[in-house]
Design an enzyme around this catalytic site. Sequence first.
Site, PDB file in Angstrom:
ATOM      1  CG  HIS A   1       8.489   4.846   9.382  1.00 50.57           C
ATOM      2  ND1 HIS A   1       7.981   6.028   8.874  1.00 50.57           N
ATOM      3  CD2 HIS A   1       9.836   4.898   9.181  1.00 50.57           C
ATOM      4  CE1 HIS A   1       8.971   6.746   8.378  1.00 50.57           C
ATOM      5  NE2 HIS A   1      10.106   6.093   8.554  1.00 50.57           N
TER       6      HIS A   1
ATOM      7  CG  LEU B   1      -1.767   1.260   1.432  1.00 53.29           C
ATOM      8  CD1 LEU B   1      -2.757   1.447   0.290  1.00 53.29           C
ATOM      9  CD2 LEU B   1      -2.508   1.194   2.764  1.00 53.29           C
TER      10      LEU B   1
END
Length: 339
Positions: free
Chosen positions: A231, A127
């Site tokens: 992240h 994605l």
Amino acid sequence: MLVVRPITPQDYAALYTCAVESGYGFTSLPVDESLLRRRIARAQEAFAREHVSEPGEEGYLFVMEDTETGEIAGCSGIEAAVGLTDAFYHYRLGKVVHHSKELDVYNALETLTLCNDYTGVSELCTLFLREPFRKNQNGRVLSRFRMLFMAEFAERFSQFAIAEMRGISDENGASPFWGWLEKHFFNMDFNQADYLTGIGEKAFVAELMPQFPLYVKMLEPEAQAVIGKVHDNTRPALRMLENEGFRFRGYIDIFDAGPTVEVEVANIKSVRASQRKPVRIADVPSDNTADVILCSTRVADFRAGRATIQEHPDHIVISPETADQLRLQDGDHARFVAL
């Protein structure tokens, strides 16, 4: 209109751009021409298979296209069943208890064990939405349409699905978790290891990874601190998946320690809430409408996008423009879910 469709060979340059822009740590999009072209070819084979009774090694890769300009906004994919040919590795968080009643000592210690527990499950992957298009809920559409695809073609996928979240690394791609492994077991930096895995060169994992459980307390504090953490750029994607029912069950990436989340496909919120109805093509009235993610029900000619519809008990009304962009004809069935 932004339309999601199967990738084609003509999309190679755009996919390469996505790979470059995705940066370090995005394992499924390495900057490698031969691998990206193989992924496109593999996706074409998957979409071309008309009769699939169980999940196999199919890899479905989609792009989101701005139909007015032809520009590719991003990509996303689904792996039907991981680990059937190449081993699919994770670290599993567990506990070991050291107890001495005589000495009155009790220690419950966290461990990391290399495993292949997710072999055979489906994976939501790859994605990536390009920066200019990160608005107007485009990321939500690019992620969630895959759940409609899985609901419509359930026989092509496993009972369970996972998604690997990118772990913490710095602007140069250095991972604190990998830094510890590199120091003690490997002689390559994180970017090289991540790249080799991305292009399918995984033999070194089995050859060099420690085969016995690791005590988390043995890791450097910087490595311990990032276990199961994502992240910053990945937080929105994780929140979206958690809203769909995905949960972290203690499995982490072997390189950056990012969390892997899992769910039973039938329990995905968008799968349960989606509906399948015939379409009627007409001007959509301004009242009693709904903003939805809408998709067609053909594999090879699959199309999905955001649309405004009017829902009735036995059909939905869509505009001629929406019908044209999603290649739907009057009487065709479509699947949809509220945006």
